[in-house]
Design an enzyme around this catalytic site. Structure first.
Site, mmCIF file in Angstrom:
data_model
loop_
_atom_site.group_PDB
_atom_site.id
_atom_site.type_symbol
_atom_site.label_atom_id
_atom_site.label_comp_id
_atom_site.label_asym_id
_atom_site.label_seq_id
_atom_site.Cartn_x
_atom_site.Cartn_y
_atom_site.Cartn_z
ATOM 1 N N GLU A 115 40.276 42.552 31.416
ATOM 2 C CA GLU A 115 39.659 41.618 30.046
ATOM 3 C C GLU A 115 40.783 41.074 29.375
ATOM 4 O O GLU A 115 40.792 40.791 28.282
ATOM 5 C CB GLU A 115 38.558 42.430 29.196
ATOM 6 C CG GLU A 115 37.606 43.131 29.951
ATOM 7 C CD GLU A 115 36.438 43.462 29.243
ATOM 8 O OE1 GLU A 115 36.370 42.871 27.911
ATOM 9 O OE2 GLU A 115 35.656 44.311 29.694
ATOM 10 N N GLY A 116 41.835 40.617 30.100
ATOM 11 C CA GLY A 116 42.988 39.794 29.696
ATOM 12 C C GLY A 116 44.160 40.611 29.623
ATOM 13 O O GLY A 116 44.147 41.670 28.842
ATOM 14 N N THR A 117 45.147 40.577 30.574
ATOM 15 C CA THR A 117 46.556 41.426 30.405
ATOM 16 C C THR A 117 47.150 41.298 29.148
ATOM 17 O O THR A 117 46.873 40.263 28.167
ATOM 18 C CB THR A 117 47.603 40.629 31.413
ATOM 19 O OG1 THR A 117 47.696 39.617 30.874
ATOM 20 C CG2 THR A 117 46.951 40.787 32.796
#
Ligand code: CAA
Length: 385
Positions: free
Chosen positions: A367-369
């Site tokens: 869900e996004g680094t």
């Protein structure tokens, strides 16, 4: 830290805590080892309202607020991050999407099943060659005689192997880049929809992840979510909600690692002292506790911003990214210290600490680094890109 929570928040904390202790704790290690999807406990969580916490009761949910959601995900993830991750995706990436962008018919048909836990739902944005750069996707949906024909390959879909309904993002106009992306609800038994092999993972092993493949998969026009070309904005806006969920999952892992460490340093002796009496260990406890409380503060603040957005429609991107960034790095920090504090015991599969260590890592990636969260925060703050 003291927060003034309502009776409803205290009630959901206690209910989630009891359920996690009684129903999930006894099976968590076994399902982590086997990698089996914990369908039975997930269904029971659905029956208790945990799979659609913010969904109004008329659509099968618990009708609670964004803070209640954070509290519940933390409590479940404290015992097992796999259950917490499945819960987070179902709540924020599927239910929230349909609730916010779906038509009345889509809400009645898809939201009610997902929020009540009758089925498990998923969200699919990533592709083999498009991850952090999500707008570079290649999968296409072409409108033909009242149906969209979907072709392409999506990867790293949480609950992909078991989901009955999936929100999928595809290009409807290849010339338009992100403005050419649209969103669709796909049913798992649609001809032309195939599930790829389950990914063998380092952590959250009971949460099933796979590729999904579309080969001339025909989806009716009424399953498009929002307008044509609105898909990327939907994907991003919904990830703001998702990132709060993953932050709460990370907080649960951090809290579990901390509680195990706290107990251990007060019991274990070395060189004639409790190991907590050594400054090197005591400082680790102090840093873990401080970072956990800071994470909780950021998450509660993000949850409140999300709750306000239901009335003022303002984005809470900054709050969500800061909370996810800090909580996920705190989960890794605490799990790392917990293993070190436990020594060989922390490295053993006989104790849950090594599972916390493996589970924590994904929160800095999906869900996004952390790098993407930093990019989002710095772009919003500087106005530069
Ligand atoms: N809310 C609403 N709109 C948003 C938004 C948000 N949070 N973020 C961006 N937008 C809008 C912008 O305002 C812009 O709109 P206009 O065209 O109207 O101006 C549009 O979206 C494009 O924005 P950007 O130019 O900023 O887009 P970008 O291509 O530079 O990408 C990014 C920005 C932040 C890097 C984004 O691509 C991103 O978040 N990448 C990470 C993707 C990600 O998290 N993937 C994980 C998927 S889920 C998963 O892990 C698996 C699972 O199963 C859970």
């Amino acid at each position: 830290m003291t927060y003034i929570l309502t009776d409803e928040h205290e009630m959901i904390r206690q209910t989630a805590r009891d359920f996690a202790r009684n129903e999930i704790a006894p099976i968590a290690a076994e399902f982590d080892e086997s990698g089996e999807f914990p369908m039975e406990t997930i269904k029971r969580m659905g029956a208790m309202g945990f799979m659609g916490i913010e969904v109004p009761e008329e659509y099968g949910g618990a009708g609670m607020d964004a803070l209640a959601y954070v509290i519940a995900v933390e409590e479940i993830s404290k015992v097992d991050a796999s259950h917490g991750g499945i819960m987070s995706v179902n709540n924020s990436l599927f239910c929230h999407t349909i609730l916010r962008y779906g038509s009345e018919a889509q809400k009645k048909k898809y939201l009610t099943d997902a929020a009540s836990g009758k089925i498990v739902a998923a969200y699919s944005l990533t592709e083999p060659m498009s991850g952090s750069d999500a707008s570079t996707m290649r999968s296409k949906a072409v409108l033909e005689n009242g149906h969209y024909v979907l072709n392409g390959r999506k990867s790293w879909v949480t609950s992909g192997p078991v989901a009955d309904y999936i929100v999928v993002f595809m290009l409807t106009d290849v010339e338009e880049e992100h403005k050419g992306i649209s969103a669709f609800i796909v049913e798992g038994d649609t001809p032309g929809f195939e599930r790829g092999k389950k990914e063998p993972k380092l952590g959250i092993r009971a949460s099933a992840t796979s590729e999904i493949v579309f080969e001339n998969c025909r989806v009716p026009l009424e399953n498009r979510l929002g307008e044509e070309g609105q898909g990327f904005i939907i994907a991003m806006a919904v990830l703001d909600a998702g990132r709060i969920g993953i932050g709460a999952q990370a907080l649960g892992i951090a809290q579990a690692a901390y509680e195990a460490s706290l107990e251990y340093v007060k019991e274990r002796e070395a060189f004639g002292k409790k190991i907590g009496q050594f400054q090197g260990t005591g400082f680790k406890i102090a840093d873990m506790k401080t970072r956990i409380e800071a994470s909780r503060g950021l998450l509660y603040s993000a949850a409140m911003a999300k709750e306000h957005s239901k009335e003022n429609d303002q984005r809470y991107t900054l709050e969500a990214s800061m909370a996810k960034l800090f909580a996920s790095e705190t989960a890794m920090f605490c799990a790392h210290h917990a293993v070190q504090i436990h020594g060989a015991m922390g490295y053993s599969k006989e104790f849950p600490v090594e599972r916390y260590f493996r589970d924590a890592k994904i929160t800095e990636i999906y869900e996004g680094t952390s790098e993407i969260q930093r990019m989002v925060i710095s772009r919003l703050e500087t106005g530069l890109r």
